[in-house]
Design an enzyme around this catalytic site. Sequence first.
Site, PDB file in Angstrom:
ATOM      1  N   SER A 108       0.880  -1.173   0.000  1.00 44.26           N
ATOM      2  CA  SER A 108       0.000   0.000   0.000  1.00 44.26           C
ATOM      3  C   SER A 108       0.911   1.214   0.000  1.00 44.26           C
ATOM      4  CB  SER A 108      -0.900  -0.001   1.238  1.00 44.26           C
ATOM      5  OG  SER A 108      -1.781  -1.099   1.209  1.00 44.26           O
ATOM      6  N   LYS A 182      -6.814   1.425  -3.361  1.00 46.59           N
ATOM      7  CA  LYS A 182      -6.530   0.918  -2.017  1.00 46.59           C
ATOM      8  C   LYS A 182      -6.704   2.010  -0.962  1.00 46.59           C
ATOM      9  CE  LYS A 182      -5.239  -1.656   1.401  1.00 46.59           C
ATOM     10  NZ  LYS A 182      -3.979  -2.394   1.500  1.00 46.59           N
ATOM     11  N   LYS A 250      -0.505   5.219   8.145  1.00 43.62           N
ATOM     12  CA  LYS A 250       0.163   5.502   6.872  1.00 43.62           C
ATOM     13  C   LYS A 250      -0.850   5.659   5.745  1.00 43.62           C
ATOM     14  CE  LYS A 250       1.221   2.153   4.341  1.00 43.62           C
ATOM     15  NZ  LYS A 250       1.708   0.900   3.747  1.00 43.62           N
TER      16      LYS A 250
END
Length: 299
Positions: A108, A182, A250
């Site tokens: 990711s 994502k 994140k």
Amino acid sequence: METQYPKLIEPSKTRIGWIGIGIMGSAMVSHILAAGYSVTVYARDLRKTKDLQTKGGRTANSPKELGEMSDVVFTIVGNSNDVRSLLLGDDGVLSGLKPGGVTVDMTSSKPGLAREIYAEARRRDCWAVDAPVSGGDAGAREGKLTIFAGGDSEIVEWLAPVMKTMGIVRFMGGAGSGQSCKIGNQICVGSNMIGLAEGIVFAEKAGLDPVKWLEAVKDGAAGSAVMRLFGEMMAVRDYKATGFAEYMVKDLGMAAEAAMAMPGTALNKQLFTVMVANGDGKLGFQGVVDVIRRLNGLS
């Protein structure tokens, strides 16, 4: 029917390279090995590759050497900085990959970095696909991940035989599109996590049994995949990681970098950031319920 670029992928002929043997990566590459592919793994700590070596995997001494030994190299690592170093560094995969080779980054990561990798790959007459995944460690173990792919449709289609060993492939568009998909996925997961945590804490404060409350509401409008996967774990305070909380920070941080007005996402990021600040960054996402518990005076 899969595209025959540059020739049809076959377990007996296509050489697979792999970087990233953490919670999910080790299970994912095991499916590729089980399908009969020749797999070479690079890891900074070779001790982590012992299990894969018993299954037939080989090892490389550097990302560059891995590129030299592979037709397709998959990466699934911690963050964008790791991806940049492993793929674009002086000793990176692309420095060793032969023309016609393909990189598939399943980390990711940032959409902009995916486009940068794609451009450098094309400059070298190679190809790059960004293909982050959703489904957690259970999806990785069972080969039932959802894979969000960005890049050239023909290359993604060509990769289908090997990618389908890990899950379902959804082609999203050009380079960076998989990563954008994502991030959107994580916005929804993060919001669902906070809502579920608040519902469980409310039930507990109201004198209800949280597990019974989950049973009561799971088949109604409140039910969700997040509730099915994480609800009971939250209720009994089982915070085993299927994905680290620090990774949610994140991912939601990358959403914030898009400079869009997303007040819910900003608040959710703050709550997960508190969890990490409490020293719980290596726990599972579901541990965020403890942040809500503390805000409500529960130990």
